[in-house]
Design an enzyme around this catalytic site. Structure first.
Site, mmCIF file in Angstrom:
data_model
loop_
_atom_site.group_PDB
_atom_site.id
_atom_site.type_symbol
_atom_site.label_atom_id
_atom_site.label_comp_id
_atom_site.label_asym_id
_atom_site.label_seq_id
_atom_site.Cartn_x
_atom_site.Cartn_y
_atom_site.Cartn_z
ATOM 1 N N ASP A 487 43.634 31.834 35.315
ATOM 2 C CA ASP A 487 44.641 31.721 34.261
ATOM 3 C C ASP A 487 44.711 30.337 33.648
ATOM 4 O O ASP A 487 45.273 30.145 32.582
ATOM 5 C CB ASP A 487 46.027 31.993 34.866
ATOM 6 C CG ASP A 487 46.412 33.453 34.756
ATOM 7 O OD1 ASP A 487 45.924 34.121 33.835
ATOM 8 O OD2 ASP A 487 47.204 33.909 35.596
HETATM 9 C C1 GLC Z 1 47.581 33.825 39.947
HETATM 10 C C2 GLC Z 1 47.659 35.016 39.042
HETATM 11 C C3 GLC Z 1 46.313 35.693 38.899
HETATM 12 C C4 GLC Z 1 45.253 34.704 38.568
HETATM 13 C C5 GLC Z 1 45.244 33.565 39.550
HETATM 14 C C6 GLC Z 1 44.263 32.479 39.177
HETATM 15 O O1 GLC Z 1 47.391 34.250 41.270
HETATM 16 O O2 GLC Z 1 48.608 35.922 39.483
HETATM 17 O O3 GLC Z 1 46.381 36.675 37.896
HETATM 18 O O4 GLC Z 1 44.034 35.374 38.566
HETATM 19 O O5 GLC Z 1 46.524 32.985 39.595
HETATM 20 O O6 GLC Z 1 44.674 31.754 38.069
HETATM 21 C C1 GLC Z 2 50.162 29.189 36.444
HETATM 22 C C2 GLC Z 2 49.547 29.226 37.801
HETATM 23 C C3 GLC Z 2 48.630 30.397 37.979
HETATM 24 C C4 GLC Z 2 49.302 31.646 37.527
HETATM 25 C C5 GLC Z 2 49.890 31.493 36.122
HETATM 26 C C6 GLC Z 2 50.641 32.724 35.722
HETATM 27 O O1 GLC Z 2 49.207 28.963 35.503
HETATM 28 O O2 GLC Z 2 48.830 28.056 38.101
HETATM 29 O O3 GLC Z 2 48.233 30.496 39.310
HETATM 30 O O4 GLC Z 2 48.379 32.674 37.515
HETATM 31 O O5 GLC Z 2 50.749 30.400 36.090
HETATM 32 O O6 GLC Z 2 51.074 32.695 34.427
#
Ligand code: GLC
Ligand code: GLC
Length: 814
Positions: A487
């Protein structure tokens, strides 16, 4: 250092002191009513949706932390002393303390002033309520005269409003009071037809519903005036902060035990039967009263608890293993499956790190969570797959999240996370392999939940594939959009304003930035589609998917290989991300995992090279890092990933979700020792002895363990709600133990550590119980299967004739 121990027989983790490094929590409920509960009875409850139907309050930023919960105060009427048998909120030292977190229940045992208490909290199967089953035992020589105060603080339903809109909230709180229960009915007068109730068995001698009256001026939950003085105020909340508190009186003879039952529940009345009498503003209680009366009876509570335990027994019996490693056994047999179920239920909404407000059901997350539960709850998995597909857009894209109560896609966060749709294919194919319920593919599912837009689920899967194919970049690799699995790798956003979202600001349909990760994921999904299409006799489509996968593989080999590992991405300017030519972020874990899982470079040696690079550059004693070197400054062209201090979260933390991909890759290459080694580095039970470093619960996976660039290397955060649970379950059961459903039967193809003498598994699969006994003759991964004594070619046990209930499989490893 440990703060407790595993009681494997009872399937409980026993915490032996209240002051764990962080609150160590558990979850109650698995259908509609849910509760979080810590080892000192902190936490909150909600109905279906942690944002929209919050029953009780919890303040994430509070001090001391974890100071809202399900509180009991015991006051000794003779001495005037009072304490909390769960330690919080009074925090008076307890002579004995144990918290037993079990599957769907938590029991807190303690002793103070020779009064022993046991409180068991659970949600009865099928009910929208929670029970606090309290037993008090008098270990004194004389009769004890005790008053028991129960207390909770109601939330005004919408948790975000509840925490912010005080000009309204402080005037709308409403309750009703009956003989032995309190009813919280804020907003019932207008558009709500639900209320909460709080009841207690025993002799009730007082109550409070106004927080200010119960606590008294300038006091907190640790010393309410009503408890200190032994006298409830019998307050009636109008506005301000409604609470539920009931005061019960108990006279306990020496060596006698008494039970008190507290019930907190949610009730919805039919719209046309809201009030009683109909023209009044009084809540109609006729429908709820029988439930309350019923659950205040110990016999009902005992039956319900029994049923809860039986349900878990049945679910867990589907896959049970016995290996030489206790951490594997207890995680696979109990805790990993349990965590998978919690993830299935709550996605990333409510934990001690997720406020229940900001995220609903995630498209990407929930599809992956399904991989860990389909074998236990195929019907619910089916429903979830259809719900997820219904939030897909016509072009194949998907809403990134939806709200569980409404099932509508969340417009704020929107779509364009370009990996999203492909996960649906993985979830659907896993479901098909487990169930062979081919009809599901013909289920009509709307797009964007719009009535009239329905197409068969199969069409949704096709659109998922097309979505990627219609969004290829300059190198023939998939465009990344707002982000892919990571993300925080935001190659199109260029965010400079502190208050904007890293994901949704900026360009969303960038035509240059490409993701090698999505390429690998695409191949995995396309290959699933090849199998599905050919089994359904759609040979032409199968051929097209196969060719698309081959083209993608060629693109990865040509433009996605960096020499020693797979590249991560191309940015908006066409520059490489995750290459030796970068200053920071030279190697990323995700493409190594997923590209090898997709079969790229298995034969020609590049897969092995990539894994060697992972071992050299990313593997640490606390797990495998997301990338190296960590980013030391914020860079707009990369986005949120560079926002985190080095070593945390996506900036080179051990993002545990990705580790099982490497375990699977190692297993695919036949490296059983390395797969198991990586498995144990993040296995929570194997880290139990490091609890003072790890700090999160030793019975569940955490999303993140701080990486070696962080000052707190090895410290876990964001426990419970993480795709780590499902993927580790898949890695250990399907790839290391090697037992996986296929369309042809049950595949048994273990890749084990060389010093394992064998293992045995009981696996229920499509109505048949497979008894699998594996024995190692010599080191190696060659597998020989004997079914009922007969040698079988290959590694798949074909489906037995109808009516077969048990199949015995002998596995020889050599
Ligand atoms: C969080 C989110 C997931 C994403 C991950 C890596 O665990 O829930 O959707 O893939 O972060 O950014
Ligand atoms: C932030 C976190 C990530 C998560 C995301 C969800 O970027 O670092 O882990 O998946 O929020 O929106």
């Amino acid at each position: 250092m440990r703060y407790g121990y595993f009681d494997d027989e009872k399937r409980e983790y026993v915490i032996t002191r209240p002051d764990t490094p962080l609150p160590w929590i558990n979850y109650l409920g698995k259908e509609n009513y849910f509760a979080l509960i810590s080892n000192t009875a902190g936490g909150y409850s909600f109905y279906k949706d942690a944002r929209l139907r919050r029953l009780t309050r919890y303040r994430y930023n509070d001090v001391p932390s974890d100071s809202n919960g399900r509180y009991i105060y015991i006051r000794d009427e003779t001495s005037g002393r009072f304490w909390s048998p769960t330690w919080q909120p009074v925090r008076l030292y307890l002579d004995e303390f144990k918290c037993r977190h079990g599957l769907g229940y938590t029991t807190i045992l303690s002793s103070k002033f020779d009064i022993k208490t046991q409180i068991r909290y659970f949600v009865p199967p099928g009910e929208d309520l929670e029970i606090w089953d309290l037993s008090l035992t008098n270990a004194r020589p004389d009769t004890a005269h005790l008053h028991v105060f129960s207390a909770i603080e109601f939330a005004l339903w919408n948790a975000l409003e509840d925490a912010t809109n005080f000009q309204r909230n402080l005037s709308i709180g409403e309750v009703e009071i009956e003989e032995n229960f309190i009813l919280h009915k804020t907003e019932y007068r207008e558009r709500r037809d639900h209320f909460a109730y709080f009841a207690c068995s025993g002799v009730i001698v007082g109550y409070d519903t106004q927080r200010g009256s119960f606590l008294g001026r300038d006091r907190g939950w640790e010393n309410p005036i009503a408890v200190e003085e032994g006298a409830s105020r019998n307050s009636f909340a109008q506005g301000w902060a409604p609470i539920g508190s009931l005061q019960a009186s108990i006279h306990l003879e020496p060596n006698k035990t008494e039970r008190l039952i507290v019930v907190l529940g949610y009730q919805q009345n039919p719209r046309d039967q809201k009030f009683d009498p109909p023209e009044s503003q009084n809540v109609n209680k006729n429908l709820v009263k029988p439930t309350i009366e019923n659950y205040l009876r110990p016999s009902t509570v005992d039956l319900a608890f029994d049923e809860l335990c039986k349900e878990w027994d049945r679910s867990l019996q589907i896959f049970q293993v016995e290996t030489p490693d206790e951490h594997t056994n207890r995680m696979v047999n109990t805790w990993n499956q349990y965590q998978c179920m919690v993830n299935f239920n709550l996605s990333r909404s409510a934990s001690y790190f997720e406020s229940g407000i900001s995220r609903g059901i995630g498209f990407r997350d929930s599809n992956q969570d399904l991989l860990g539960v389909i074998h236990m709850i195929p019907e619910r998995a089916r429903e979830r797959i259809l719900d997820l597909a219904a939030t897909q857009l016509e072009d194949g894209g998907a809403f990134h999240q939806y709200q569980p109560l409404t099932k509508q896609g969340n417009v704020e966060i929107g779509t364009n996370f370009n990996d999203d749709p492909l996960w649906l294919v993985l979830a659907a194919s896993a479901y098909l392999k487990e169930t062979r319920d081919w009809d599901v593919l013909d289920e009509l599912v709307p797009f964007e939940n719009i009535v009239g837009s329905e197409g068969p689920l199969y069409m949704h899967l096709q659109r998922s594939i097309d979505y990627t194919l219609e969004r290829l970049g300059p190198h023939g690799l998939p465009l990344i959009g707002r982000a892919d699995w990571n993300d925080c790798l935001n190659l199109n956003t260029f965010s400079t304003e502190p208050d904007e979202s890293f994901q949704t600001a900026g360009i969303t349909d960038g035509k240059v930035a490409e993701s090698v990760f999505i390429a690998g994921l695409f191949i995995l999904a396309a290959e699933e589609m090849v199998q599905i299409a050919s089994i359904r006799g759609r040979e032409q489509e199968a051929k097209e998917y196969r060719e698309a996968a081959q083209r993608m593989e060629a693109a990865v080999l040509k433009h996605g290989w960096d020499g020693e590992w797979f590249l991560r991405a191309y940015d908006h300017f066409g520059k490489k991300v995750g290459s030796h030519s970068c200053q920071e972020g030279q190697i990323f874990i995700e493409p190594q995992g997923v590209c090898i899982m997709a079969g790229i470079g298995l034969e020609k040696g590049s897969a092995q090279r990539a894994l060697d690079s992972v071992g050299k550059r990313l593997a640490t004693e606390h797990g495998i890092l997301l990338h190296q070197p960590a980013y030391t400054s914020y860079q707009t062209r990369l986005g949120e990933i560079t926002s985190y201090p080095p070593g945390y979260k996506e900036n080179a933390g051990v993002f545990c979700h990705t580790n099982p991909w490497i375990m699977i890759a190692e297993a695919l290459l036949g490296n059983g020792d390395r797969a198991m080694d990586y498995y144990l580095r993040i296995n929570p039970s194997a880290r139990e002895h490091l609890s003072e470093v790890h700090r999160c619960e030793p019975y569940v996976y955490a999303q993140m363990i701080a990486g070696r660039d962080a000052p707190t290397f090895g410290e876990a955060k964001n426990s419970w709600l993480t795709g780590t649970a499902a993927w580790n379950y898949v890695a250990i059961t399907q790839w290391i133990l090697g037992i996986r459903p296929t369309y042809q039967g049950l595949c048994i193809s273990p890749v084990l550590p060389n010093d394992w003498p064998g293992f045995s598994v009981k696996r229920k699969f499509q109505g048949v119980t497979y008894h699998i006994e594996a024995t190692r003759i010599r080191p190696g991964n060659e597998v020989r299967l004997r079914v009922e004594g007969d040698l079988l070619p290959g590694v798949i046990v074909p489906f037995p004739p109808q009516g077969t209930s048990d199949v015995n499989v002998e596995v020889t490893l050599l």
